[in-house]
Design a protein around this motif. Structure first.
Motif, PDB file in Angstrom:
ATOM      1  N   CYS A  39      34.978  39.233  36.830  1.00 37.06           N
ATOM      2  CA  CYS A  39      35.572  40.316  37.626  1.00 37.06           C
ATOM      3  C   CYS A  39      36.400  39.768  38.784  1.00 37.06           C
ATOM      4  O   CYS A  39      37.499  40.271  39.060  1.00 37.06           O
ATOM      5  N   LEU A  40      35.898  38.738  39.464  1.00 33.78           N
ATOM      6  CA  LEU A  40      36.669  38.134  40.553  1.00 33.78           C
ATOM      7  C   LEU A  40      37.951  37.486  40.027  1.00 33.78           C
ATOM      8  O   LEU A  40      39.025  37.636  40.614  1.00 33.78           O
ATOM      9  N   GLY A  41      37.835  36.753  38.928  1.00 35.93           N
ATOM     10  CA  GLY A  41      39.007  36.095  38.350  1.00 35.93           C
ATOM     11  C   GLY A  41      40.050  37.084  37.867  1.00 35.93           C
ATOM     12  O   GLY A  41      41.253  36.908  38.113  1.00 35.93           O
ATOM     13  N   LEU A  42      39.616  38.131  37.182  1.00 33.75           N
ATOM     14  CA  LEU A  42      40.549  39.141  36.697  1.00 33.75           C
ATOM     15  C   LEU A  42      41.209  39.891  37.847  1.00 33.75           C
ATOM     16  O   LEU A  42      42.417  40.152  37.820  1.00 33.75           O
ATOM     17  N   GLY A  43      40.427  40.223  38.871  1.00 32.43           N
ATOM     18  CA  GLY A  43      40.998  40.898  40.045  1.00 32.43           C
ATOM     19  C   GLY A  43      42.030  40.031  40.742  1.00 32.43           C
ATOM     20  O   GLY A  43      43.100  40.510  41.139  1.00 32.43           O
ATOM     21  N   TYR A  44      41.732  38.741  40.878  1.00 33.68           N
ATOM     22  CA  TYR A  44      42.689  37.826  41.507  1.00 33.68           C
ATOM     23  C   TYR A  44      43.953  37.702  40.664  1.00 33.68           C
ATOM     24  O   TYR A  44      45.068  37.742  41.181  1.00 33.68           O
ATOM     25  N   TRP A  45      43.799  37.570  39.352  1.00 38.48           N
ATOM     26  CA  TRP A  45      44.949  37.402  38.462  1.00 38.48           C
ATOM     27  C   TRP A  45      45.857  38.640  38.491  1.00 38.48           C
ATOM     28  O   TRP A  45      47.087  38.514  38.574  1.00 38.48           O
ATOM     29  N   ILE A  46      45.261  39.826  38.429  1.00 37.74           N
ATOM     30  CA  ILE A  46      46.065  41.051  38.498  1.00 37.74           C
ATOM     31  C   ILE A  46      46.761  41.145  39.853  1.00 37.74           C
ATOM     32  O   ILE A  46      47.950  41.476  39.934  1.00 37.74           O
ATOM     33  N   ILE A  61      44.167  39.051  47.290  1.00 31.31           N
ATOM     34  CA  ILE A  61      42.916  39.240  48.038  1.00 31.31           C
ATOM     35  C   ILE A  61      42.348  40.637  47.778  1.00 31.31           C
ATOM     36  O   ILE A  61      41.133  40.808  47.586  1.00 31.31           O
ATOM     37  N   VAL A  62      43.224  41.626  47.748  1.00 33.25           N
ATOM     38  CA  VAL A  62      42.788  42.996  47.452  1.00 33.25           C
ATOM     39  C   VAL A  62      42.208  43.062  46.038  1.00 33.25           C
ATOM     40  O   VAL A  62      41.176  43.698  45.803  1.00 33.25           O
ATOM     41  N   GLY A  63      42.851  42.369  45.103  1.00 35.99           N
ATOM     42  CA  GLY A  63      42.354  42.339  43.728  1.00 35.99           C
ATOM     43  C   GLY A  63      40.979  41.709  43.637  1.00 35.99           C
ATOM     44  O   GLY A  63      40.118  42.180  42.886  1.00 35.99           O
ATOM     45  N   MET A  64      40.763  40.635  44.400  1.00 34.09           N
ATOM     46  CA  MET A  64      39.435  40.006  44.403  1.00 34.09           C
ATOM     47  C   MET A  64      38.384  40.937  44.998  1.00 34.09           C
ATOM     48  O   MET A  64      37.250  40.996  44.507  1.00 34.09           O
TER      49      MET A  64
END
Length: 88
Positions: A39-46, A61-64
């Motif tokens: 979830c952290l990786g996907l949020g950062y990537w998006i 940062i918001v994505g993470m």
């Protein structure tokens, strides 16, 4: 003569018990770790892709942060599933 309270036949074999099944507990720990990482990786990537598209620097940062919130909710669901819906 053996004490009947220490006999292996008297162990609790309920599926929701982590005390007698270390593999089940390890599975839960692995699932939680994998969920948080994904979830952290996907949020950062998006967020990084949005940053590149809009030429900004804060969406990663918001994505993470959003990924972490999603990971917490999924972790709660995982714990309930592993404990048979008896998570406290």
């Amino acid at each position: 003569m053996t004490n009947p309270s220490h006999n292996d036949n008297n162990r609790n074999t309920d599926n929701s018990s982590f005390g007698d099944n270390p593999w089940r507990a390890m599975g839960l720990i692995g699932s939680v770790g994998g969920t948080i990482g994904a979830c952290l990786g996907l949020g950062y990537w998006i967020g990084l892709k949005v940053d590149q598209a809009q030429d900004t620097g804060y969406y990663s940062i918001v994505g993470m942060a959003v990924g972490f919130v999603v990971a917490v909710f999924i972790t709660i669901i995982l714990i309930k599933a592993f404990t048979g819906g008896k998570a406290k």
